[in-house]
Motif scaffolding. Structure first.
Motif, PDB file in Angstrom:
ATOM      1  N   VAL B 173     -85.825   8.020 -12.587  1.00 34.41           N
ATOM      2  CA  VAL B 173     -86.741   7.276 -13.455  1.00 34.41           C
ATOM      3  C   VAL B 173     -87.368   6.122 -12.684  1.00 34.41           C
ATOM      4  O   VAL B 173     -88.582   5.915 -12.695  1.00 34.41           O
ATOM      5  N   GLU B 174     -86.531   5.417 -11.975  1.00 32.44           N
ATOM      6  CA  GLU B 174     -86.990   4.262 -11.216  1.00 32.44           C
ATOM      7  C   GLU B 174     -88.045   4.683 -10.183  1.00 32.44           C
ATOM      8  O   GLU B 174     -89.073   4.043 -10.019  1.00 32.44           O
ATOM      9  N   SER B 175     -87.764   5.821  -9.524  1.00 32.82           N
ATOM     10  CA  SER B 175     -88.661   6.213  -8.436  1.00 32.82           C
ATOM     11  C   SER B 175     -89.984   6.772  -8.952  1.00 32.82           C
ATOM     12  O   SER B 175     -90.946   6.860  -8.214  1.00 32.82           O
ATOM     13  N   MET B 176     -90.023   7.147 -10.210  1.00 35.82           N
ATOM     14  CA  MET B 176     -91.282   7.672 -10.736  1.00 35.82           C
ATOM     15  C   MET B 176     -92.206   6.567 -11.250  1.00 35.82           C
ATOM     16  O   MET B 176     -93.348   6.839 -11.613  1.00 35.82           O
ATOM     17  N   ALA B 177     -91.685   5.347 -11.237  1.00 31.66           N
ATOM     18  CA  ALA B 177     -92.491   4.244 -11.767  1.00 31.66           C
ATOM     19  C   ALA B 177     -93.787   4.115 -10.987  1.00 31.66           C
ATOM     20  O   ALA B 177     -94.861   3.965 -11.563  1.00 31.66           O
ATOM     21  N   GLU B 178     -93.705   4.244  -9.659  1.00 32.28           N
ATOM     22  CA  GLU B 178     -94.926   4.066  -8.858  1.00 32.28           C
ATOM     23  C   GLU B 178     -95.854   5.267  -8.972  1.00 32.28           C
ATOM     24  O   GLU B 178     -96.943   5.271  -8.427  1.00 32.28           O
ATOM     25  N   HIS B 179     -95.378   6.363  -9.626  1.00 32.70           N
ATOM     26  CA  HIS B 179     -96.244   7.531  -9.789  1.00 32.70           C
ATOM     27  C   HIS B 179     -96.691   7.693 -11.235  1.00 32.70           C
ATOM     28  O   HIS B 179     -97.025   8.783 -11.667  1.00 32.70           O
ATOM     29  N   GLY B 180     -96.575   6.638 -11.972  1.00 38.58           N
ATOM     30  CA  GLY B 180     -97.191   6.658 -13.286  1.00 38.58           C
ATOM     31  C   GLY B 180     -96.265   6.843 -14.462  1.00 38.58           C
ATOM     32  O   GLY B 180     -96.709   6.926 -15.600  1.00 38.58           O
ATOM     33  N   LEU B 181     -94.973   6.957 -14.203  1.00 35.66           N
ATOM     34  CA  LEU B 181     -94.050   7.075 -15.325  1.00 35.66           C
ATOM     35  C   LEU B 181     -93.277   5.778 -15.440  1.00 35.66           C
ATOM     36  O   LEU B 181     -92.411   5.517 -14.621  1.00 35.66           O
ATOM     37  N   MET B 182     -93.528   4.990 -16.436  1.00 38.42           N
ATOM     38  CA  MET B 182     -92.857   3.702 -16.546  1.00 38.42           C
ATOM     39  C   MET B 182     -92.095   3.604 -17.851  1.00 38.42           C
ATOM     40  O   MET B 182     -92.658   3.813 -18.917  1.00 38.42           O
ATOM     41  N   PHE B 183     -90.791   3.363 -17.724  1.00 41.84           N
ATOM     42  CA  PHE B 183     -89.942   3.247 -18.918  1.00 41.84           C
ATOM     43  C   PHE B 183     -89.474   1.828 -19.148  1.00 41.84           C
ATOM     44  O   PHE B 183     -88.779   1.538 -20.089  1.00 41.84           O
ATOM     45  N   GLY B 184     -89.785   0.956 -18.197  1.00 38.30           N
ATOM     46  CA  GLY B 184     -89.222  -0.393 -18.286  1.00 38.30           C
ATOM     47  C   GLY B 184     -87.821  -0.408 -17.745  1.00 38.30           C
ATOM     48  O   GLY B 184     -87.305   0.626 -17.294  1.00 38.30           O
ATOM     49  N   ASP B 185     -87.182  -1.536 -17.799  1.00 37.98           N
ATOM     50  CA  ASP B 185     -85.838  -1.647 -17.261  1.00 37.98           C
ATOM     51  C   ASP B 185     -84.867  -0.866 -18.130  1.00 37.98           C
ATOM     52  O   ASP B 185     -84.952  -0.929 -19.351  1.00 37.98           O
ATOM     53  N   PRO B 186     -83.940  -0.156 -17.494  1.00 35.13           N
ATOM     54  CA  PRO B 186     -82.984   0.622 -18.300  1.00 35.13           C
ATOM     55  C   PRO B 186     -82.010  -0.292 -19.013  1.00 35.13           C
ATOM     56  O   PRO B 186     -81.681  -1.367 -18.509  1.00 35.13           O
ATOM     57  N   SER B 187     -81.550   0.150 -20.167  1.00 33.79           N
ATOM     58  CA  SER B 187     -80.447  -0.571 -20.798  1.00 33.79           C
ATOM     59  C   SER B 187     -79.263   0.379 -20.823  1.00 33.79           C
ATOM     60  O   SER B 187     -79.396   1.538 -21.228  1.00 33.79           O
ATOM     61  N   ILE B 188     -78.155  -0.107 -20.301  1.00 34.12           N
ATOM     62  CA  ILE B 188     -77.002   0.767 -20.107  1.00 34.12           C
ATOM     63  C   ILE B 188     -75.891   0.394 -21.065  1.00 34.12           C
ATOM     64  O   ILE B 188     -75.421  -0.742 -21.055  1.00 34.12           O
ATOM     65  N   ASP B 189     -75.487   1.324 -21.925  1.00 39.35           N
ATOM     66  CA  ASP B 189     -74.329   1.123 -22.807  1.00 39.35           C
ATOM     67  C   ASP B 189     -73.131   1.805 -22.145  1.00 39.35           C
ATOM     68  O   ASP B 189     -72.959   3.014 -22.239  1.00 39.35           O
ATOM     69  N   ILE B 190     -72.364   0.985 -21.456  1.00 42.32           N
ATOM     70  CA  ILE B 190     -71.276   1.529 -20.648  1.00 42.32           C
ATOM     71  C   ILE B 190     -70.243   2.258 -21.499  1.00 42.32           C
ATOM     72  O   ILE B 190     -69.638   3.239 -21.066  1.00 42.32           O
TER      73      ILE B 190
END
Lengths: 542, 580
Positions: B173-190
């Protein structure tokens, strides 16, 4: 009254000397039918041997680590009064008490009126054909009365009665195939004391010496899983064979490193493993695996003889049918070399002529062959390799501590080879007597299987007919055979002049895997020497 | 003379209300023990329910379509005079008594008897037990943990793969940000993440329990120790000791994480088991040990957001693997992680309130640093010394390994050893293969460990997998190898996955052109290596692999391309003719 039953190792297939890896019961313990008594481990599997009767263990005959074979006693069971629950100990339904049981069993049973007579130990033969039934229900038989005639591929033999009485039932038919232990007839109303079935058959049957297996070419090579040489793992792990072929080879105990592949790029296929096993079983030396269809020998063309003139077709005699494949097996499996030599028997002949009449007066026919057998026995003592055989795997040489000499006898039905027992412990006259007796039996077709088993060395004498030399075929797995041709008086150069001497041609064929050429030459020289000094052959044998 | 005998539905494992899809007998029929009476169908499988005794059927209580559970009446039977054979009676007893049956009359000292006892229910152990049961042996599986599956299922392969997947999703997800897919910062429920991981583990271990029941493999929980070559005592969790008698035994007791001597006792110092518990996400973590396990866990915690450092004593990461395969991983983690130290040791750890202060030693040792957590992943030690093997006469070496032959037999012929305890490599797939060999040999078959290669996989990002001979190994043995290499830069599929650093390498015997080794680095390398292993086992050569049509566009193509590169028939790249 309590019956005692000896429980023995049942038929466990082709396994012998199987290890007892667990003894599951102890003396005093009560066992039921089918209670496991011991665990055996063959190289195939482990198996429990169950009790064939219910009762209390009186005595255990085996302990852990012991090695047992079919028929060995495992335990003695006190069955109490419940002697009726004894199960057959083998498929044959034989319920006869075992030898060690015979003392108690008849006594315990009071008047036993029926005895089952079984096929005795007939050596290595299996599924032997019954070619003649000699008794019928209602016949009264004596001890040693022949019950039926068996025919192995070696010989025919009669199975004698081990008890006297009246035949109540005959359990086999002509043409049936039987094995040791199979029930043959039931005899009842025994007038005389019962001879224990077990012990009588041991002494009275034509039982071959255990230590002297029938000379059988490699047809009986153990399946590779049994006693094959260990697998050479490095070669196995390099073989061009897929995992499934490797698994298959493990199952059959095949060393993949020795199998040549016929698949693409030399890949070993399932078929290659099968062909390898077939070849091994048919006796070809391991490693010499024919590729392709597995038939190593080119075939002789089939010709329609009738197309060229009138013909008459006669079947081979029984003996020819039997000896043919054996001769062929020896010819293709054993690398033969024949060493030719001659012996000066001038003095032997004059000595023989001198002694002949005297010998005849005591019923002994002193033939030149008797001298030759005696001389061979003498010389073989110094050449132990000539009295050896390769084992089934071709890995070991078996040296025999006995010397039985066979001699080829020409009979109307074909070639047979009766065997003189312990030829090294018999003097000239005893040998001559044996020769006459066995020759007579051969001519009249009365040789028993035992008469033809256990040979260590064979002599084939054509001296009475003619010829100067020939190439005898070794009676494998023996490793040498002496051919004797017709003696001739010939001029021999001695001390500066030709003197007339009676010369006997010797032709010694030997298995070159076991015997070197130099040894063969030494052997014939020693034999010629022994024959040239015949007086030493007259000496008594210690 | 005999009263009717009820035939009941036996223990079906966890199934209830199972449908009867077939009634195989009618009243008046004569059945033998083990004659199938009805067929049931669960959502897992169909199974026949056999008669437990011989007799004549008086009345059938069910009809097709009925739903039954354990204990439901199937039919009544007039028992025949001889009630079943002892063999089937034994089987019945085992079936009815279920997992805690066992107690049999006879020698009072023995509580449980089995033809085969398997000590350890990891992948090797349960495989051995199941295979042996399928071959007709009466099997008892002994394990000290409540769930079957051993380290692999519970605290190893499987949970780590779940967490690695989570990390991968985050990174993708992070790496696709520069290619147009942006989800914002992930929120992790451990907690949710941990539950998901535990659910996967639970599914698999429950599945094993069912598989064991279906095969009538008895399971005894407790710590097993040998008392003789045919006896073992098992200390159950409640402290009760049971004596187990066996004819054969398979030791599959596995291994445990090695401890690093001289470390303080501190709950912030964890091993792989602790790391997989995923109690919380530390701000910073030092992974001691740059092998497969350490790098996989580093990958998980990095993906989830911890600042990760790795320290490895030897000069390179992932020893045993060719350097070229490690390089793409090393490049990626040197960019991402706080610090990657090789040729460096840990000289001292101080447990301070604010964190664990670690001092390093070695040529390039950095100054001491503070970490929230230390994960020790410096290898695993076999459990050979924990099972009192000497009482059985089984030889255990100084490090805890048990030597075995090709049939997995130890020096004691009725005792086998498999898996980690039987030697390196400590891999589940090696253990399962060995487990089958041992089971088959115990059942009297002539099986043997004849596998030629065992693939290794690091499920890092990128994955690294190798099998057969490596270039390093060939070099040290002075063996000449031919090489075919295909860089994924030229793979459309790899580029479409937004990755270009991978490559596929095959090694060949120069004389026969047979595949003798291979290594792959890149996405899903662990899945791709199987083809190379198969090629080696089958003795395939470069042309066999290259001429097999591979689907396009896939990563699996790269295996064929590597073979073609060696053959000189590759068209997807231009390579000047070799030696021309």
């Amino acid at each position: 009254m309590s019956g005692r039953v000896v429980i023995t190792v049942p038929d466990i297939g082709d396994f012998h000397d199987v290890e007892v890896i667990e003894v599951l019961v102890a003396p005093g313990e009560r066992v039921e039918l089918e209670t496991p008594l011991i665990t055996l481990e063959t190289d195939k599997a482990t198996m429990d041997v169950p009790a064939t009767a219910a009762g209390t263990i009186v005595e255990l005959a085996v302990q852990k680590g012991a090695r047992v074979s079919q028929g060995d006693a495992i335990a003695v069971l006190d069955t109490g009064a419940a002697a009726a629950t004894v199960l057959p100990t083998s498929e044959s339904g034989q319920s006869a008490p075992s030898p060690s049981d015979t003392q108690t069993a008849p006594a315990a049973a009071g008047k036993i009126s029926e005895t089952g007579l079984t096929i005795p130990d007939i050596g290595d033969f299996h599924d032997v054909e019954v070619i003649e039934l000699l008794v019928a229900v209602g016949d009264t038989i004596e001890l040693e009365t022949p019950l039926l005639t068996l025919e192995t591929d070696k010989a025919t033999m009669d199975v004698p009665a081990t008890v006297a009485g009246r035949v109540l039932a005959v359990h086999v038919a002509k043409g049936a195939r039987v094995n040791a232990g199979d029930l043959v007839v039931t005899v009842g109303g025994a007038a005389t004391a019962l001879a224990p079935a077990g012990s009588a058959s041991a002494s009275g049957s034509p039982q071959p010496e255990k230590a002297a297996p029938v000379p059988q070419p490699a047809a009986r090579v153990e399946p590779p899983t049994g006693s094959s040489p260990p697998i050479e793992e490095a070669g196995f792990s390099r073989a061009h064979a897929s995992p499934s072929v490797r698994r298959y080879a493990r199952e059959l105990g095949v060393d993949l490193g020795r199998v040549s592949g016929t698949g693409p790029k030399g890949r070993v296929t399932h078929e290659d493993v099968k062909a390898y096993v077939k070849t091994a079983l048919s006796g070809a030396p391991a490693g010499a695996v024919p590729s392709g269809d597995g038939s190593a020998l080119p075939q002789v063309p089939v010709v329609d003889f009738a197309a060229f003139g009138p013909i008459d077709v006669q079947p081979l005699t029984r003996i020819q049918k039997i000896s043919g494949p054996r001769l062929h097996a020896s010819w293709v499996n054993v690398p033969h070399v024949t060493q030719h030599d001659e012996a000066d028997i001038t003095e032997m002949e004059s000595l023989r002529t001198e002694l002949k009449a005297k010998a005849a007066s005591v019923g002994v026919k002193l033939t030149p062959l008797a001298f030759v057998v005696r001389a061979c026995a003498r010389v073989l003592a110094g050449f132990p390799r000539f009295n050896s055989s390769l084992d089934g795997a071709g890995e070991n040489l078996v040296f025999k501590k006995y010397l039985h000499i066979g001699f080829a006898a020409d009979t109307p039905n074909g070639l047979v080879v009766p065997v003189i027992r312990d030829a090294d412990r018999k003097d000239l006259y005893e040998i001559a007597r044996d020769l006459a007796l066995l020759s007579e039996k051969a001519r009249t077709g009365r040789l028993s299987g035992a008469d033809m088993q256990g040979g260590c060395f064979t002599i084939s004498s054509l001296g009475g007919i003619g010829g100067t030399a020939f190439t005898p075929i070794i009676n494998a797995p023996e490793v040498a055979i002496l051919g004797v041709s017709r003696s001739q008086t010939r001029p021999v150069w001695q001390s500066g002049q030709f003197v007339p001497r009676l010369m006997l041609p010797l032709s010694l064929s030997y298995d070159h895997r076991v015997i070197d050429g130099a040894d063969a030459a030494r052997f014939t020289v020693a034999l010629a020497g022994a024959l040239a000094e015949p007086r030493t052959l007259l000496e008594a044998v210690p | 003379m005999s009263e009717p005998l009820e035939q009941l539905v036996p223990d079906l494992g966890d199934f209830r209300d199972v449908e009867v899809i077939e009634i195989l007998v009618r009243s008046g029929d004569r059945v033998e023990a083990e004659t199938p009476l009805i067929t049931l169908e669960t959502d897992k499988a169909t199974m026949d329910v056999p008669a437990t005794a011989a007799g004549v059927i008086r009345e059938v209580a069910l009809k097709k379509g009925d739903r039954v559970s354990m204990g439901s009446l199937i039919l009544t039977l007039e028992e025949s005079i001889e009630a079943g054979t002892p063999a089937s009676a034994g089987a019945t007893a085992a079936a009815e008594e279920g997992t805690d049956s066992q107690v049999q009359a006879g020698q009072p000292a023995v509580d449980v008897e089995a033809q085969l006892v398997v000590l350890g229910a990891g992948p090797g152990g349960y495989t051995a037990a199941f295979r042996a049961a399928d071959l007709g042996l009466d099997v008892l599986l002994v394990d000290r943990w409540p769930q079957l599956g051993g380290v692999c299922l519970n605290v190893g392969c499987i949970p780590s793969k779940a967490l690695l997947h989570a990390a991968k999703v985050l990174e993708d997800v992070e790496s696709m940000a520069e290619h147009g897919l942006m989800f914002g910062d992930p929120s992790i429920d451990i907690d949710l993440l941990r539950q998901w991981k535990n659910k996967i583990v639970g599914k698999l271990t429950a599945g094993l329990t069912i598989l064991a029941k279906q095969r009538r493999v008895r399971v005894l929980r407790g710590f097993g120790r040998f008392t003789s070559p045919t006896r073992m005592e098992v200390v159950e969790p409640d402290g009760k000791t049971r004596v187990v008698a066996f004819r054969h035994c398979v030791i599959a007791a596995g291994s445990e994480p090695s401890r690093l001597p001289g470390l303080p006792a501190d709950s912030r110092i964890i091993d792989s088991t602790g790391a997989l518990e995923l109690k919380e996400l530390p701000g910073s973590m030092l992974v001691v040990g740059g092998g497969i396990i350490g790098l996989e866990m580093a990958c998980v915690y990095d993906g989830l957001g911890s600042r990760v450092s790795v320290v490895e004593l030897t000069p390179g990461l992932m020893p045993g693997c060719d350097r070229d395969l490690v390089r793409p991983l090393e490049k990626r983690i040197r960019d991402r992680y706080e610090r990657v130290m090789t040729g460096t040791g840990v000289s001292r750890v101080e447990a301070l309130d604010e964190g664990l202060r670690v001092s390093f030693e070695g040529g390039d040792a950095p100054p001491p640093a503070l970490y929230d957590r230390i994960l020790v992943a410096v290898g695993r030690v076999p459990n050979g010394r924990l099972i009192n093997a000497e009482a059985a006469g089984v030889a255990v070496d100084a490090r805890g390994y048990i030597a075995v032959d090709r049939q997995m037999r130890t020096n004691v012929p009725n005792i086998f050893a498999i898996g980690d305890i039987a030697g390196q490599p400590m891999l589940a797939h090696k253990a399962t293969h060995e487990g089958k060999v041992a089971a088959e040999v115990a059942a009297g078959q002539k099986s043997s460990f004849d596998a030629r290669v065992i693939p290794s996989v690091a499920y890092t990002d990128p994955e690294i997998a190798w099998v057969g001979i490596t270039e390093e190994q060939a070099k040290s043995e002075g063996r000449k190898v031919g090489k075919g290499l295909f860089p994924w830069m030229a793979s459309g599929r790899s580029l479409a996955l937004n990755r270009d650093e991978g490559f596929t390498k095959l090694l060949f015997d120069p004389a026969t052109h047979r595949v003798i080794g291979g290594g792959i680095v890149g996405v899903n390398a662990g899945d791709l290596i199987s083809e190379v292993a198969l090629a080696i086992e089958l003795g395939a050569d470069a042309a066999d692999v290259g001429l097999t049509i591979h689907p396009h566009p896939t990563l699996s193509e790269t295996v064929a391309f590597a073979a073609e590169a060696f053959e000189g028939t590759l068209t997807d790249l231009y390579a000047p003719k070799k030696g021309a």
